[in-house]
Design a protein around this motif. Structure first.
Motif, PDB file in Angstrom:
ATOM      1  N   PRO A  51      -4.102   5.973  27.816  1.00  0.00           N
ATOM      2  CA  PRO A  51      -5.356   6.700  28.014  1.00  0.00           C
ATOM      3  C   PRO A  51      -5.532   7.837  26.997  1.00  0.00           C
ATOM      4  CG  PRO A  51      -3.725   7.501  29.562  1.00  0.00           C
ATOM      5  CD  PRO A  51      -3.080   6.373  28.780  1.00  0.00           C
ATOM      6  N   LEU A  52      -5.365   7.509  25.717  1.00  0.00           N
ATOM      7  CA  LEU A  52      -5.473   8.506  24.654  1.00  0.00           C
ATOM      8  C   LEU A  52      -6.384   7.977  23.558  1.00  0.00           C
ATOM      9  CD1 LEU A  52      -1.672   9.381  24.332  1.00  0.00           C
ATOM     10  CD2 LEU A  52      -3.419  10.761  25.486  1.00  0.00           C
ATOM     11  N   ALA A  53      -6.945   8.902  22.808  1.00  0.00           N
ATOM     12  CA  ALA A  53      -7.801   8.519  21.685  1.00  0.00           C
ATOM     13  C   ALA A  53      -6.977   7.842  20.598  1.00  0.00           C
ATOM     14  CB  ALA A  53      -8.495   9.755  21.119  1.00  0.00           C
ATOM     15  N   GLN A  54      -7.633   6.995  19.815  1.00  0.00           N
ATOM     16  CA  GLN A  54      -6.954   6.282  18.740  1.00  0.00           C
ATOM     17  C   GLN A  54      -6.301   7.246  17.766  1.00  0.00           C
ATOM     18  OE1 GLN A  54      -7.964   5.963  15.253  1.00  0.00           O
ATOM     19  NE2 GLN A  54      -6.149   4.702  14.906  1.00  0.00           N
ATOM     20  N   SER A  55      -6.967   8.339  17.450  1.00  0.00           N
ATOM     21  CA  SER A  55      -6.404   9.305  16.504  1.00  0.00           C
ATOM     22  C   SER A  55      -5.153   9.979  17.068  1.00  0.00           C
ATOM     23  CB  SER A  55      -7.447  10.358  16.130  1.00  0.00           C
ATOM     24  OG  SER A  55      -7.892  11.055  17.275  1.00  0.00           O
ATOM     25  N   THR A  56      -5.141  10.226  18.364  1.00  0.00           N
ATOM     26  CA  THR A  56      -3.963  10.821  19.010  1.00  0.00           C
ATOM     27  C   THR A  56      -2.797   9.845  18.992  1.00  0.00           C
ATOM     28  OG1 THR A  56      -5.406  12.131  20.439  1.00  0.00           O
ATOM     29  CG2 THR A  56      -3.108  11.895  21.135  1.00  0.00           C
ATOM     30  N   ILE A  57      -3.073   8.593  19.303  1.00  0.00           N
ATOM     31  CA  ILE A  57      -2.021   7.578  19.269  1.00  0.00           C
ATOM     32  C   ILE A  57      -1.492   7.412  17.851  1.00  0.00           C
ATOM     33  CG2 ILE A  57      -1.566   5.093  19.546  1.00  0.00           C
ATOM     34  CD1 ILE A  57      -3.385   5.236  22.037  1.00  0.00           C
ATOM     35  N   SER A  58      -2.374   7.452  16.868  1.00  0.00           N
ATOM     36  CA  SER A  58      -1.944   7.347  15.475  1.00  0.00           C
ATOM     37  C   SER A  58      -0.994   8.479  15.107  1.00  0.00           C
ATOM     38  CB  SER A  58      -3.152   7.357  14.540  1.00  0.00           C
ATOM     39  OG  SER A  58      -3.891   6.176  14.682  1.00  0.00           O
ATOM     40  N   GLN A  59      -1.282   9.675  15.595  1.00  0.00           N
ATOM     41  CA  GLN A  59      -0.401  10.818  15.307  1.00  0.00           C
ATOM     42  C   GLN A  59       0.967  10.626  15.963  1.00  0.00           C
ATOM     43  OE1 GLN A  59      -1.006  13.304  13.169  1.00  0.00           O
ATOM     44  NE2 GLN A  59       1.067  14.011  13.517  1.00  0.00           N
ATOM     45  N   HIS A  60       0.987  10.123  17.192  1.00  0.00           N
ATOM     46  CA  HIS A  60       2.264   9.863  17.867  1.00  0.00           C
ATOM     47  C   HIS A  60       3.047   8.750  17.148  1.00  0.00           C
ATOM     48  CE1 HIS A  60       1.817  12.637  21.145  1.00  0.00           C
ATOM     49  NE2 HIS A  60       0.675  12.099  21.530  1.00  0.00           N
ATOM     50  N   LEU A  61       2.346   7.719  16.715  1.00  0.00           N
ATOM     51  CA  LEU A  61       3.002   6.652  15.951  1.00  0.00           C
ATOM     52  C   LEU A  61       3.589   7.192  14.651  1.00  0.00           C
ATOM     53  CD1 LEU A  61       0.404   3.792  16.493  1.00  0.00           C
ATOM     54  CD2 LEU A  61       2.769   3.809  17.322  1.00  0.00           C
ATOM     55  N   LYS A  62       2.872   8.098  14.023  1.00  0.00           N
ATOM     56  CA  LYS A  62       3.363   8.715  12.784  1.00  0.00           C
ATOM     57  C   LYS A  62       4.651   9.487  13.046  1.00  0.00           C
ATOM     58  CE  LYS A  62       2.140  12.081   9.262  1.00  0.00           C
ATOM     59  NZ  LYS A  62       1.180  13.095   8.840  1.00  0.00           N
ATOM     60  N   GLU A  63       4.698  10.247  14.133  1.00  0.00           N
ATOM     61  CA  GLU A  63       5.907  11.009  14.479  1.00  0.00           C
ATOM     62  C   GLU A  63       7.082  10.074  14.759  1.00  0.00           C
ATOM     63  OE1 GLU A  63       6.441  14.314  14.422  1.00  0.00           O
ATOM     64  OE2 GLU A  63       4.408  14.592  13.662  1.00  0.00           O
ATOM     65  N   LEU A  64       6.830   8.994  15.496  1.00  0.00           N
ATOM     66  CA  LEU A  64       7.891   8.032  15.795  1.00  0.00           C
ATOM     67  C   LEU A  64       8.378   7.337  14.530  1.00  0.00           C
ATOM     68  CD1 LEU A  64       6.440   6.465  19.068  1.00  0.00           C
ATOM     69  CD2 LEU A  64       8.505   7.878  18.879  1.00  0.00           C
ATOM     70  N   LYS A  65       7.461   7.026  13.643  1.00  0.00           N
ATOM     71  CA  LYS A  65       7.848   6.373  12.389  1.00  0.00           C
ATOM     72  C   LYS A  65       8.616   7.328  11.482  1.00  0.00           C
ATOM     73  CE  LYS A  65       6.341   3.298   8.836  1.00  0.00           C
ATOM     74  NZ  LYS A  65       5.324   2.804   7.977  1.00  0.00           N
ATOM     75  N   ASN A  66       8.156   8.580  11.386  1.00  0.00           N
ATOM     76  CA  ASN A  66       8.856   9.565  10.556  1.00  0.00           C
ATOM     77  C   ASN A  66      10.280   9.810  11.043  1.00  0.00           C
ATOM     78  OD1 ASN A  66       6.673   9.877   8.849  1.00  0.00           O
ATOM     79  ND2 ASN A  66       5.922  11.730   9.833  1.00  0.00           N
ATOM     80  N   ALA A  67      10.486   9.716  12.341  1.00  0.00           N
ATOM     81  CA  ALA A  67      11.819   9.912  12.914  1.00  0.00           C
ATOM     82  C   ALA A  67      12.681   8.656  12.765  1.00  0.00           C
ATOM     83  CB  ALA A  67      11.716  10.300  14.386  1.00  0.00           C
ATOM     84  N   GLY A  68      12.065   7.538  12.406  1.00  0.00           N
ATOM     85  CA  GLY A  68      12.811   6.294  12.254  1.00  0.00           C
ATOM     86  C   GLY A  68      12.954   5.499  13.537  1.00  0.00           C
ATOM     87  N   ILE A  69      12.195   5.859  14.556  1.00  0.00           N
ATOM     88  CA  ILE A  69      12.292   5.170  15.841  1.00  0.00           C
ATOM     89  C   ILE A  69      11.529   3.848  15.812  1.00  0.00           C
ATOM     90  CG2 ILE A  69      11.657   5.332  18.290  1.00  0.00           C
ATOM     91  CD1 ILE A  69      12.349   8.332  18.063  1.00  0.00           C
ATOM     92  N   ILE A  70      10.427   3.828  15.094  1.00  0.00           N
ATOM     93  CA  ILE A  70       9.669   2.591  14.919  1.00  0.00           C
ATOM     94  C   ILE A  70       9.530   2.317  13.434  1.00  0.00           C
ATOM     95  CG2 ILE A  70       8.406   2.823  17.094  1.00  0.00           C
ATOM     96  CD1 ILE A  70       5.952   3.715  15.439  1.00  0.00           C
ATOM     97  N   LYS A  71       9.198   1.084  13.139  1.00  0.00           N
ATOM     98  CA  LYS A  71       8.891   0.717  11.767  1.00  0.00           C
ATOM     99  C   LYS A  71       7.589  -0.059  11.783  1.00  0.00           C
ATOM    100  CE  LYS A  71      12.347  -2.939  12.147  1.00  0.00           C
ATOM    101  NZ  LYS A  71      13.555  -3.500  11.585  1.00  0.00           N
ATOM    102  N   GLY A  72       6.909  -0.047  10.668  1.00  0.00           N
ATOM    103  CA  GLY A  72       5.626  -0.717  10.619  1.00  0.00           C
ATOM    104  C   GLY A  72       5.437  -1.464   9.321  1.00  0.00           C
ATOM    105  N   SER A  73       4.660  -2.516   9.398  1.00  0.00           N
ATOM    106  CA  SER A  73       4.312  -3.269   8.200  1.00  0.00           C
ATOM    107  C   SER A  73       2.802  -3.459   8.176  1.00  0.00           C
ATOM    108  CB  SER A  73       5.032  -4.616   8.181  1.00  0.00           C
ATOM    109  OG  SER A  73       4.658  -5.386   9.303  1.00  0.00           O
ATOM    110  N   ILE A  74       2.260  -3.432   6.986  1.00  0.00           N
ATOM    111  CA  ILE A  74       0.817  -3.566   6.830  1.00  0.00           C
ATOM    112  C   ILE A  74       0.473  -5.043   6.739  1.00  0.00           C
ATOM    113  CG2 ILE A  74      -1.155  -3.060   5.339  1.00  0.00           C
ATOM    114  CD1 ILE A  74       0.361  -0.494   4.502  1.00  0.00           C
ATOM    115  N   GLU A  75      -0.457  -5.445   7.584  1.00  0.00           N
ATOM    116  CA  GLU A  75      -0.948  -6.818   7.582  1.00  0.00           C
ATOM    117  C   GLU A  75      -2.465  -6.758   7.497  1.00  0.00           C
ATOM    118  OE1 GLU A  75       0.572  -8.881  10.989  1.00  0.00           O
ATOM    119  OE2 GLU A  75       2.660  -8.553  10.412  1.00  0.00           O
TER     120      GLU A  75
END
Length: 108
Positions: A51-75
């Motif tokens: 129940p969060l805005a897309q921009s808020t979720i993007s910021q949380h994803l960025k924090e998780l990725k910067n910490a190395g908890i998640i990884k992402g690939s561009i498709e």
């Protein structure tokens, strides 16, 4: 703002602190739990799940990725996220050592 004293601590202590900080928000925990539930890389599905805005979720994803908890690939125009298994192996070993030590301690 004071000077950071992180250089006074070991690399492992700094790494665990970074991971703990990234895990220190319930939205990020919810994102991790969602990624565990779907067991696959996903793209914008997280926005529909929380129940969060897309921009808020993007910021949380960025924090998780910067910490190395998640990884992402561009498709194409989307980014596909999944959990980084090596980071969770580090956390598993860290907490395993704590549990062993706590079980062996003779506390008052």
């Amino acid at each position: 703002m004071g000077v950071s004293k992180t250089n006074h601590f070991t690399d492992q202590q700094n790494r665990i602190a970074t991971l703990a900080k990234a895990l220190g928000h319930p939205a990020r925990v919810a994102i991790i739990e969602y990624l565990l539930k779907v067991k696959t890389c996903i793209c914008n599905d997280i926005v529909d799940e929380l129940p969060l805005a897309q921009s808020t979720i993007s910021q949380h994803l960025k924090e998780l990725k910067n910490a190395g908890i998640i990884k992402g690939s561009i498709e194409g125009k989307t980014i596909c996220y999944c959990l980084d298994e090596t980071t969770f192996a580090v956390l598993k070993q860290y907490f395993k050592n704590i549990i062993i030590s706590v079980n062996d301690q003779k506390c008052c």
